[in-house]
Each structure stands twice: as structure tokens, then as C-alpha cells.
Design an enzyme around this catalytic site. Structure first.
Site, PDB file in Angstrom:
ATOM      1  N   ARG A 113       0.848  -1.190   0.000  1.00  0.00           N
ATOM      2  CA  ARG A 113       0.000   0.000   0.000  1.00  0.00           C
ATOM      3  C   ARG A 113       0.894   1.254   0.000  1.00  0.00           C
ATOM      4  O   ARG A 113       1.970   1.261   0.612  1.00  0.00           O
ATOM      5  CB  ARG A 113      -0.852  -0.031   1.277  1.00  0.00           C
ATOM      6  CG  ARG A 113      -1.829   1.109   1.442  1.00  0.00           C
ATOM      7  CD  ARG A 113      -2.997   0.963   0.556  1.00  0.00           C
ATOM      8  NE  ARG A 113      -4.138   1.759   0.996  1.00  0.00           N
ATOM      9  CZ  ARG A 113      -5.149   2.067   0.189  1.00  0.00           C
ATOM     10  NH1 ARG A 113      -5.168   1.681  -1.060  1.00  0.00           N
ATOM     11  NH2 ARG A 113      -6.177   2.757   0.652  1.00  0.00           N
ATOM     12  N   THR A 390      -9.517   0.660  -9.503  1.00  0.00           N
ATOM     13  CA  THR A 390      -8.736  -0.380  -8.834  1.00  0.00           C
ATOM     14  C   THR A 390      -8.867  -1.570  -9.762  1.00  0.00           C
ATOM     15  O   THR A 390      -9.763  -1.607 -10.608  1.00  0.00           O
ATOM     16  CB  THR A 390      -9.337  -0.718  -7.435  1.00  0.00           C
ATOM     17  OG1 THR A 390      -9.181   0.423  -6.592  1.00  0.00           O
ATOM     18  CG2 THR A 390      -8.656  -1.911  -6.752  1.00  0.00           C
ATOM     19  N   THR A 408      -4.078  -0.571  -7.178  1.00  0.00           N
ATOM     20  CA  THR A 408      -4.897   0.582  -7.545  1.00  0.00           C
ATOM     21  C   THR A 408      -4.100   1.881  -7.627  1.00  0.00           C
ATOM     22  O   THR A 408      -3.011   1.992  -7.050  1.00  0.00           O
ATOM     23  CB  THR A 408      -6.011   0.763  -6.482  1.00  0.00           C
ATOM     24  OG1 THR A 408      -6.922   1.764  -6.918  1.00  0.00           O
ATOM     25  CG2 THR A 408      -5.465   1.162  -5.128  1.00  0.00           C
ATOM     26  N   ASN A 410      -6.217   4.400  -6.885  1.00  0.00           N
ATOM     27  CA  ASN A 410      -7.397   4.952  -6.215  1.00  0.00           C
ATOM     28  C   ASN A 410      -8.439   5.323  -7.257  1.00  0.00           C
ATOM     29  O   ASN A 410      -9.120   4.468  -7.764  1.00  0.00           O
ATOM     30  CB  ASN A 410      -7.073   6.102  -5.267  1.00  0.00           C
ATOM     31  CG  ASN A 410      -8.248   6.371  -4.335  1.00  0.00           C
ATOM     32  OD1 ASN A 410      -9.078   5.484  -4.123  1.00  0.00           O
ATOM     33  ND2 ASN A 410      -8.357   7.560  -3.788  1.00  0.00           N
ATOM     34  N   ASP A 432      -7.759   8.264   0.697  1.00  0.00           N
ATOM     35  CA  ASP A 432      -8.297   7.144   1.479  1.00  0.00           C
ATOM     36  C   ASP A 432      -8.042   7.318   2.980  1.00  0.00           C
ATOM     37  O   ASP A 432      -8.532   6.535   3.793  1.00  0.00           O
ATOM     38  CB  ASP A 432      -7.722   5.804   0.993  1.00  0.00           C
ATOM     39  CG  ASP A 432      -8.586   5.196  -0.104  1.00  0.00           C
ATOM     40  OD1 ASP A 432      -9.705   5.695  -0.317  1.00  0.00           O
ATOM     41  OD2 ASP A 432      -8.150   4.219  -0.737  1.00  0.00           O
ATOM     42  N   SER A 461      -7.708   0.787   3.410  1.00  0.00           N
ATOM     43  CA  SER A 461      -8.193   0.334   2.104  1.00  0.00           C
ATOM     44  C   SER A 461      -9.379  -0.598   2.280  1.00  0.00           C
ATOM     45  O   SER A 461      -9.638  -1.103   3.372  1.00  0.00           O
ATOM     46  CB  SER A 461      -7.051  -0.405   1.401  1.00  0.00           C
ATOM     47  OG  SER A 461      -7.507  -1.025   0.226  1.00  0.00           O
ATOM     48  N   SER A 462     -10.086  -0.838   1.180  1.00  0.00           N
ATOM     49  CA  SER A 462     -11.131  -1.868   1.172  1.00  0.00           C
ATOM     50  C   SER A 462     -10.724  -3.060   0.321  1.00  0.00           C
ATOM     51  O   SER A 462     -11.498  -4.006   0.173  1.00  0.00           O
ATOM     52  CB  SER A 462     -12.430  -1.293   0.604  1.00  0.00           C
ATOM     53  OG  SER A 462     -12.901  -0.257   1.415  1.00  0.00           O
ATOM     54  N   GLY A 482     -13.665  -1.621  -7.012  1.00  0.00           N
ATOM     55  CA  GLY A 482     -14.996  -1.084  -6.694  1.00  0.00           C
ATOM     56  C   GLY A 482     -15.045  -0.202  -5.470  1.00  0.00           C
ATOM     57  O   GLY A 482     -16.123  -0.014  -4.900  1.00  0.00           O
ATOM     58  N   GLY A 483     -13.893   0.345  -5.027  1.00  0.00           N
ATOM     59  CA  GLY A 483     -13.917   1.257  -3.880  1.00  0.00           C
ATOM     60  C   GLY A 483     -14.547   0.600  -2.671  1.00  0.00           C
ATOM     61  O   GLY A 483     -14.236  -0.540  -2.328  1.00  0.00           O
TER      62      GLY A 483
HETATM   63  N1  GLY Z   1      -8.531   3.079  -3.090  1.00  0.00           N
HETATM   64  C1  GLY Z   1      -9.538   2.149  -2.785  1.00  0.00           C
HETATM   65  C2  GLY Z   1      -9.166   1.236  -1.681  1.00  0.00           C
HETATM   66  O1  GLY Z   1      -7.993   1.057  -1.419  1.00  0.00           O
HETATM   67  O2  GLY Z   1     -10.011   0.680  -1.040  1.00  0.00           O
END
Ligand code: GLY
Length: 578
Positions: A113, A390, A408, A410, A432, A461-462, A482-483
Site C-alpha cells: 500500500r 482499482t 490501484t 485509487n 483514502d 483500504s477496502s 470497486g472502492g
Molecule cells: N482506493 C480504494 C481502496 O484502497 O479501497
């Protein structure tokens, strides 16, 4: 418990004029390539790659055919997507990779990340009145986190791959130099974000024609500067990116765009191996990404809650099933806002959040046929903003190794800024972070202290690269972009396979739903049955039909071989095997 729920199911069916479906209709209708199936997956015997772009999938399969393992192929796909899917594939962003090593029977989580630069601080996205300024965290030099992708991919290759860096990067270099044909997806996404991208001359000169017009489908885009950057990585490894010419050019571009990143920030970047988060669900083991992703924790939290309800009895995508899913999602996203962040900076209660008893206590609070208003779970109010980029890819090799990788920039094309002379799109991952407690990020997600900006910290993050096991063997490799919808989309692939016995193509095609606590709305895809929507509205849900969610890239591993599905919601993907 099951009998009580069955009885309740009959009651609600009667009171809401639901048609009662025999419990077995969905539960047994699913074997792979059965005549009941409404979609068929791709089959292969030895190895498979599923990604959001066909050329990249093919490059991964070529590496597998040449004798490379899943990690070699994954790294090749990761670099290839940086060229062929520039809005999400990247070297200027970051992500997470789950690696299952069959000979060691071990799963590793690599966290690459992005990191906040050393001069980042808590209030860096606030104006003089203390209000959050979204432009700064999204489309400005300050929006860029120190990229982690090159470190993550190279570390994976060095430790778990078998091929040289040159072997796995060269296909990407060739594509960048020779050019890629503009696909429908590339044409539409570039044209759709033209205003944002044209703002940066270094971006415009690569991705738009000299007269400013957009590339059309079938035309060719060449990326010679990116080819040069990739060649430097192939030649010098991580130093070819984190030191010297490339680091100098990227940090200069960021500073000229108002950012504070330095070459020292680049040189100090580290990818971290973390212990995966794991849980069980109806006899399966689910292994996923730990913090600083919230994905794994909340997939397991939601699965633990749902284990208390016989979803197979209620049926796939019925109002009753979706009700329990949505309620469980709300509780998980409420927890996310408070408890999740970078574990190197904040004590994350992973054990508690993934505990079966904790989930049982939540399950008991969920009314049988009534939506709980989100404000009653935890009060908050704000307005959402949409975005959806992403990308994910899954790889399985002939030895049974597997890679599940999500990475990603983002937003689509990240900050929109290509660092001059490098061809590298830079992320806007700083958005984020929780830029101010209670103020939503680009996905409408809120956060607090656990996810506040701090130097060297990784934004929450997700992303949820996931591997599911049965009897000690991996059976499903999956994930999605998909955020904020990443968690719930990945969850639904797992539910569709385990509870509803859909094959992976059907599991992928099925209509998706999403609830993230706030905004208090149940987002559904337009293919969800209108009757179901009406029943959900009767239960008190504010149902919103919005654009499609996710682009899952999944591989099922079975005794009959590998079965893959690349999500048809995006046009350019492919599951390819051999
Ligand atoms: N940028 C989207 C995530 O990391 O969840």
C-alpha cells in the site's frame, strides 16, 4: 435456529405476499457445467489467469506455459496491466497480494500500500477555516502517496518467484514501446475523464492526440516513456524506480503539483509481509487481506454474522436474504469507520471484530423483516461521492500455487498526473485517509483517528484479495475493484459459491447489492428483480438502482480442473487457461 427461521420465513412470505420457494430449489441447482447453469466458466487443466484486460491475462498464461509459477505470472500481469489498463493497473500506485504456496501450505499477505510522505500531517487537507478541501486530497500533488507497486511486485518475485525480473517485465516493455490498441473501455474512460486528465500537459501528450482530440477504438497509443521506466526497473530492480532518474523525476513532478514528497520518501518505502486474516464459514476457511486493508476483517465479520441465518433456505437474492446481508454490511461498515487503520500506527481489534460470538450478538439484534436505520447503529451524516477504480487479478499454476492480487491508483487514472518523462500515472491514495473525522472520502466512507493522516502511515483500504479453502486446499481465488463496494462484492462471490452453489460464471453474473451503513441506502444493480426491490422497500430500505458494481476476477479450483470467470461488467477482461 434454522427451524425457527424457516417458520418465520413462511410467516413473512404470507404477510408480504411472497411466493414460498421450496428450500431445495436453489441449494442443489448448481454443479459446474450442469444443465441447470445459466452461464459457464472457462475451463483449464494446468493453470489460469483472470484479469480485467485480455492481453495481460495472456501474458500471465504465457509465463505459466514457459514454466513460471503463479507468482512469476502475477508479477508479469501486474506490470502488463500498468500498460494495458492505465486507469487502474499501475506502477505509480499500490496494493495487496495474497500468495498461497502449495508446497509449504502457507498463505502470505504482502502489503504494498502507498505510504504518506514524511512531511504529511493531520491537517494537510484542511483550509484556514478547518474545512476539508477535496481537491487537495484527490487532484493535487498532495494527493499522492509514496507508490508501493514496484516494491511489492519485485519483493514477491524475489522471494516466491522463479524467473528473472527481465523475463516477467519484458512483455510489458514491448507493449509500452510498440503500442496498445485502444479498447472500448480505454476509449470511453479516457474520453470521460478528459477534462481532469488534460489539465496535466504531461498526461495529455501521451493519452490524447496532439490536437487535443481523444483516441478512438482501434487506434494505437504508444507509451515510450513508460517503456523506459519499466526497462530501468528490469535492469536495476527496485533501485531502478525508488532511486535515481525515476525517483527524481516523479518527486519533481509531485512537488511542481504542490506536493511535499521527497526522494528520501521514495528511498525509504517498504513493502510489508503481514499475517493474513482468516475465518471460517460453513466449513470453509476464508483467508484475506489484513489491515491496513479493512477488506479481510469485514468480509469475515459479515460472513460470521450471516452464518447465523440459513441463507440457502431463503434463496439467492431474495428480499429476505438481501435483508440479512444488508444489515450485516451496515454493522461491519460502522465498525470500519471507527476501528480500522494502519496497524503499525493503531491497535486494530481484529480478533474481536472477527470473533464468532461478537457476530452472534449482532445477529441477535437484526430484526427479521425490518431494516434498521443506520442512524440507530451509529449516528453520522454526510454526502457520498462516486468512484470505482482499482483492479484485481487471480492466478493459479499447475503446482497448486495461487495469487490473489488487488492494486490501484485509487480513482480512475489516480490523480490524473503522469510524472513528466516517466509515463507513470500517480495515485491519489491520500484521499483514502480520513482527512477530517466524519468527512467522507471519495467513496462516501468516513473514518476517525485510526485512519487520520500521519507521516509514513498507510491509508485504510477496502481491497480484499481473498483465497477460500476447503479441507486444507484452496478452492476459490477471487477479488474485485470497486472502492467501498470491494468488500461486499467479494463477499457475494463467496456467498454465491458456498450458500447458493452457483458456478463461478453464474456467481459473477448475479446481480449485486451493497450497503455501507452511510449513506443509509441499499444500492442495487438494475438486474435485480423489481419484485425483490419492492419487498425490500416494504422492509424500510431506501433502495437505489445505480451503476454496476465491481469487476471480479475469479478462479475455482476443483477436482475437475480450474474454472474461471472474468466479470462481464467490464468489457476487456478475460480468464485464460491452458
Ligand atoms: N482506493 C480504494 C481502496 O484502497 O479501497
Amino acid at each position: 435456529m434454522r427451524i425457527i427461521h424457516l417458520a418465520k420465513a413462511m410467516l413473512i412470505a404470507a404477510s408480504a405476499t411472497l411466493v414460498t420457494i421450496p428450500a431445495t430449489t436453489y441449494a442443489n441447482s448448481s454443479a459446474i457445467h450442469s444443465r441447470m447453469a445459466t452461464a459457464q466458466p472457462i475451463w483449464a487443466k494446468h493453470g489460469m489467469v483472470a484479469s480485467q484486460e485480455t492481453l495481460a491475462s495472456q501474458i500471465g498464461v504465457d509465463i505459466l506455459k514457459q514454466g513460471g509459477n503463479a507468482v512469476d505470472a502475477a508479477v508479469a500481469v501486474g506490470y502488463a496491466l500498468a500498460v494495458t489498463l492505465p486507469r487502474a493497473g499501475n506502477v505509480g500506485g499500490g496494493g495487496f497480494m495474497m500468495v498461497y504456496l502449495a508446497d509449504k501450505d502457507k498463505t502470505i499477505a504482502i502489503d504494498y500500500r502507498e505510504m504518506a510522505p514524511s512531511k504529511a500531517h493531520k491537517d494537510m487537507f484542511l483550509n484556514e477555516n478547518g474545512d476539508a478541501v477535496s481537491n487537495l486530497s484527490r487532484f493535487h500533488g498532495l494527493a499522492v502517496g509514496v507508490p508501493g507497486t514496484v516494491m511489492g511486485l519485485n519483493q514477491a518475485l524475489n522471494k516466491y518467484g522463479t524467473m528473472s525480473l527481465k523475463q516477467v517485465i519484458n512483455p510489458a516493455v514491448k507493449l509500452a514501446k510498440g503500442g496498445i490498441k485502444v479498447t472500448p473501455d480505454l476509449a470511453v474512460s479516457l474520453n470521460g475523464l478528459k477534462k481532469r486528465l488534460m489539465k496535466w500537459p504531461s498526461t495529455a501528450e501521451i493519452f490524447f492526440k496532439p490536437d487535443g482530440s481523444s483516441y478512438k477504438i482501434g487506434e494505437v497509443i504508444k507509451q515510450p516513456e513508460l517503456a523506459h521506466t519499466l526497462s530501468l526497473i528490469a535492469k536495476n530492480g527496485i533501485d531502478g524506480f525508488y532511486k535515481g532518474e525515476t525517483a527524481r523525476k516523479i518527486t519533481k513532478a509531485i512537488q511542481q503539483a504542490g506536493g511535499v514528497m521527497t526522494q528520501a520518501d521514495f528511498a525509504n518505502y517498504k513493502a510489508v509481509e503481514r499475517k493474513p486474516v482468516s475465518g471460517t464459514y460453513r466449513g470453509y476457511k476464508v483467508v484475506s487481506m489484513p489491515p491496513p486493508s479493512s477488506g479481510g476483517v469485514h468480509i469475515i465479520e459479515i460472513l460470521n454474522i450471516l452464518e447465523n441465518f440459513p441463507l440457502d433456505v431463503y434463496g439467492h437474492n431474495t428480499a429476505q436474504t438481501i435483508h440479512f446481508m444488508a444489515e450485516a454490511m451496515k454493522y461491519a461498515y460502522a465498525d470500519r469507520s471507527k476501528h480500522l487503520g494502519d496497524p503499525d500506527f493503531y491497535d486494530i481489534p481484529v480478533k474481536h471484530l472477527t470473533d464468532k460470538n461478537y457476530a452472534k450478538a449482532i445477529a441477535k439484534k437484526i430484526p427479521f423483516n425490518k431494516a434498521t436505520p443506520s442512524a440507530e447503529i451509529l449516528p453520522a451524516s454526510f454526502a457520498p461521492y462516486e468512484s470505482n477504480q482499482t483492479t484485481h487479478f487471480s492466478v493459479v499454476d499447475k503446482w497448486g500455487n495461487a495469487v490473489s492480487n488487488t492494486y490501484t491508483l485509487n480513482f480512475s487514472y489516480g490523480s490524473g498526473l503522469v510524472a513528466k518523462g516517466t509515463g507513470v500515472f500517480l495515485n491519489n491514495e491520500m484521499d483514502d485517509f480520513s482527512v477530517k473525522p466524519g468527512v467522507p472520502n471519495g467513496y462516501g466512507l468516513i473514518g476517525g483517528e485510526a485512519n487520520s493522516v500521519q507521516p509514513g502511515k498507510r491509508p485504510l483500504s477496502s481491497m480484499s484479495p481473498t483465497i477460500v479453502f476447503k479441507d486444507g486446499h484452496p478452492v476459490l481465488v477471487t477479488g474485485t475493484p470497486g472502492g467501498s463496494r470491494i468488500i461486499t462484492t467479494t463477499l457475494q462471490i463467496i456467498l454465491n459459491v458456498i450458500d447458493f452453489k452457483l458456478n463461478i460464471a453464474e456467481a459473477t453474473n448475479a446481480p449485486r447489492v451493497h450497503h455501507q451503513w452511510f449513506p443509509d441506502e441499499l444500492r442495487v444493480e438494475r438486474s435485480l428483480n423489481l419484485d425483490t426491490i419492492l419487498l425490500l422497500k416494504k422492509m424500510g430500505y431506501k433502495v437505489k438502482v445505480k451503476s454496476a458494481m465491481g469487476s471480479t476476477q475469479s478462479i475455482e479450483i476443483t477436482e475437475k480442473g480450474l474454472f474461471g470467470a472474468s466479470d462481464l461488467r467490464k468489457s476487456d477482461g478475460a480468464a485464460i487457461g491452458y
